[in-house]
Design a protein around this motif. Sequence first.
Motif, short mmCIF file in Angstrom:
data_model
loop_
_atom_site.label_atom_id
_atom_site.label_comp_id
_atom_site.label_asym_id
_atom_site.label_seq_id
_atom_site.Cartn_x
_atom_site.Cartn_y
_atom_site.Cartn_z
N ASP A 55 6.32 0.33 1.77
CA ASP A 55 5.97 0.14 3.18
C ASP A 55 4.97 1.19 3.64
N SER A 56 5.18 2.43 3.22
CA SER A 56 4.27 3.51 3.61
C SER A 56 2.88 3.32 3.00
N ASN A 59 0.99 0.64 4.90
CA ASN A 59 0.53 1.11 6.21
C ASN A 59 -0.78 1.89 6.12
N GLN A 208 3.84 -12.16 7.99
CA GLN A 208 3.39 -10.82 8.39
C GLN A 208 3.23 -10.74 9.91
N THR A 212 6.57 -8.03 11.23
CA THR A 212 5.59 -7.04 10.79
C THR A 212 6.15 -6.18 9.66
N ARG A 213 5.55 -6.32 8.47
CA ARG A 213 5.96 -5.51 7.33
C ARG A 213 5.19 -4.20 7.28
N PHE A 214 3.97 -4.23 7.81
CA PHE A 214 3.15 -3.02 7.87
C PHE A 214 2.14 -3.21 9.00
N LYS A 215 1.60 -2.12 9.47
CA LYS A 215 0.66 -2.17 10.59
C LYS A 215 -0.72 -2.60 10.11
N LYS A 217 -4.50 -2.62 11.48
CA LYS A 217 -5.39 -2.11 12.52
C LYS A 217 -6.21 -3.25 13.12
#
Length: 252
Positions: A55-56, A59, A208, A212-215, A217
């Motif tokens: 996950d990190s 992101n 997604q 939301t699995r990751f942000k 932009k």
Amino acid sequence: MKYIIYIIIFACFLSCKAQKTESKVEIFDTSKFEHPELISDFISAEWEKVFKAKDSLLNIGESVIPDLLKLMDNPKAFQKLQNTADLIYPGATEFWGHGWVIDYDLDWIAIRAGWAMENLTSQHFGFTENVITEKELMDLHKKDYAIYIETGIHNVNFKRQKFKELDAIIKKAENWWKNNQDNWTPLSGLKDAIFSNDINRQLDAIQQMRFTRFKIKGYNQEWFEREIKARIIELNKTDDEELKLQTKYLLR
């Protein structure tokens, strides 16, 4: 008697040597990666470290893709997941009747990296096994329910093939990035998936947006209304029940 003892000792030696060979893990020099600490956790055996690191990494965005591709340099790298709780994936041997379903053979590091890369890009390079569906798991649960009541688990043995095809799959991912690295972003990838004719990519992109699995932009309601809402309305008219349902949820 002496010869028998020698034979037993030699047999034990061979057995221990074989076990060491089977359990050997290909080690990556994480200092050569842009995100060494996250990569170290991502390739570890501990499932909690793996999914949190994944996950990190996602992101971070497109700049993490070279690290993911570098993890594919050795298709033979293998790290058996441990402490997976109720995770059900192709390397699992037990199904608890519920859990997180991931149809990627995550014990192979290259496939683990492919899992992250396909999630990030909404592309389908071929890393998924396509051997686990929720329907099949529920059918198994119903079929063996009497045994499940006694033991609390189902024994499973999924057929795994993707590790045999990794060279071609990795090449496809590498070529895609080579052709798209100059202009691609997760936001453009999301839009590209929605406007593609690949229903699996469309569903991944919708998931997604819904969960939301990751942000990403630039992704917000204004962008959604302007860039893809009309396409989502169009997809909602499909004959595919799952796509129709997911687009309906997204338009609420």
